[in-house]
Design an enzyme around this catalytic site. Structure first.
Site, PDB file in Angstrom:
ATOM      1  NE  ARG A   1      -3.004   0.271   3.232  1.00 14.63           N
ATOM      2  CZ  ARG A   1      -2.481   0.777   4.359  1.00 14.63           C
ATOM      3  NH1 ARG A   1      -2.071   2.023   4.397  1.00 14.63           N
ATOM      4  NH2 ARG A   1      -2.386   0.023   5.432  1.00 14.63           N
TER       5      ARG A   1
ATOM      6  CE1 TYR B   1     -14.590  12.388 -15.638  1.00 13.25           C
ATOM      7  CE2 TYR B   1     -14.130  12.493 -13.298  1.00 13.25           C
ATOM      8  CZ  TYR B   1     -14.554  11.786 -14.403  1.00 13.25           C
ATOM      9  OH  TYR B   1     -14.951  10.486 -14.273  1.00 13.25           O
TER      10      TYR B   1
ATOM     11  CG  ASP C   1      -7.921  16.672 -15.273  1.00 17.09           C
ATOM     12  OD1 ASP C   1      -7.249  16.036 -16.109  1.00 17.09           O
ATOM     13  OD2 ASP C   1      -9.007  16.254 -14.824  1.00 17.09           O
TER      14      ASP C   1
ATOM     15  CE  LYS D   1     -11.239   8.601 -18.481  1.00 16.53           C
ATOM     16  NZ  LYS D   1     -11.469   9.915 -17.905  1.00 16.53           N
TER      17      LYS D   1
END
Ligand SMILES: *Cc1c(COP(=O)(O)O)cnc(C)c1O
Length: 360
Positions: free
Chosen positions: A54, A106, A177, A202
């Site tokens: 993690r 977004y 972004d 993406k």
């Protein structure tokens, strides 16, 4: 006998970006595989800095961060999704912080801002991304400035070079972004942004077969805080996703070139089509938003495409499109607006499909 070399480390600064994408971060020593294997593991034998996945993960994770960071001459952190990366940025905010975000951006970012504000965690204001004066006016007392350009889905372009240099509060964070353009077409850190964000789901992954996100920054203190947030929120990516992302990234430069050339041609042809009212294409990248004459015609076009896939998301090798106002929470968008992610098929096949879909 072939000459045996010792371990080799390639430096980003010696290489063109296209070469770095193909060659960066690979194992490079005698007998080593050319790609990092998929390592499904949560824990490591004690004795090194690698303890638990993690926080420390494995060599493929380090390689993906090295390649992504190298693209922006920065350090990168990878996450389980774009939204996980976004959440770690919002996680930095002090109670009562002031957040600025574009009026078109977004939807997950907008929902994060709205939900946090509803719980009294921060206040936020949305501004038109191309209204530079409005940002200049609000920026001095903002704690988080969230920018996206071109915006999703209206493809409005911000003057990032000016916005990133405006006066700001010490300790504030300015994020861009950069999902739609990728570091191959826009480098916001060079313009003065503190952090760039990517949904690697993406273009970076490029094959619609994974979820992932990334942040990049040149600010080591902020990097440390973001890394800690990733560990504590538990938003590390899985081993398979890291492998797939790195594999997809190797071909980013050629995918971006082909899709962008297709998009330029298709944007021009769409502009002439009688079934199309408006075309929004910023002249770079491979996202096009266009308005069919009304919502019903947009729905009809989406139901008729065969080469182009009727699906959400974007940035895959395959072309895809959808009517955005049909998405819950996006009803404010123009009814006929189709967000079109142009892929790497032959342009004439994409055009023939669109043309037959848009004819009444
Ligand atoms: C998809 C997307 C996100 C969110 O990324 P996920 O990987 O879906 O969590 C953020 N910003 C933009 C511009 C996107 O297109």
């Amino acid at each position: 006998m072939p000459t045996t070399l010792g371990p080799v480390t390639l430096q980003r600064s010696d290489l063109d970006l296209a070469t770095w994408l193909v060659s960066g971060g690979r194992p490079h020593a005698p007998g080593q595989p050319l790609s990092h294997p998929i390592t499904p593991v949560s824990t490591f034998e004690h004795g090194t800095d690698r303890i638990y996945s993690r926080s420390d993960a494995n060599e493929a994770w380090d390689a993906l961060e090295a390649v992504l960071g190298g693209l922006e001459q920065a350090s990168a952190l990878i996450f389980s999704s774009g939204m996980a990366a976004i959440s770690s940025v919002f996680d930095q905010l002090p109670a009562g912080a002031k957040v600025l975000l574009p009026d078109d951006c977004y939807h997950g970012v907008a929902h994060t801002a709205q939900d946090g504000a509803a719980r009294g965690r921060w206040i936020f204001e949305r501004l038109a991304v191309d209204d530079t004066d409005a940002w200049a006016d609000r920026m001095p007392d903002a704690d988080l400035i969230w920018l996206e350009s071109p915006t999703n889905p209206l493809l409005t372009v911000a003057d990032l070079a000016t916005l990133c240099r405006l006066d700001r509060k010490p300790g504030s964070i300015l994020v861009v972004d950069n999902t739609f353009l990728t570091p191959l077409r826009q480098l916001p850190l060079d313009l003065g942004a503190d952090v760039t964000m990517q949904s690697t789901t993406k273009f970076i992954g490029g094959h619609s077969d994974l979820l992932g996100g990334a942040l990049a920054t040149r600010d080591d203190a902020l990097l440390g805080r973001l890394r800690r947030s990733r560990t504590l929120l538990g938003s590390a990516p899985g081993a398979l996703e890291v492998f797939l992302t790195l594999r997809g990234l190797r071909t980013l430069a050629m995918r971006v070139d082909v899709a962008e050339a297709n998009a330029r041609l298709l944007a021009a042809r769409l502009g002439e089509h009688p079934g199309v009212a408006t075309v929004r294409y910023p002249g770079v990248g491979s996202m096009i938003s266009f308005d069919a004459v009304d919502g019903a015609r947009a729905e009809q076009a989406c139901s008729r495409v065969r080469v182009i896939r009727h699906a959400t998301s974007l940035g895959g090798v395959e072309s895809s499109m959808e009517r955005r106002a049909a998405t819950p929470g996006q009803e404010h968008l123009p009814a006929g607006l189709i967000r079109f992610s142009v892929g790497c098929e032959a342009a004439d096949d994409i055009w023939a499909d669109l043309d037959q879909a848009l004819v009444p």
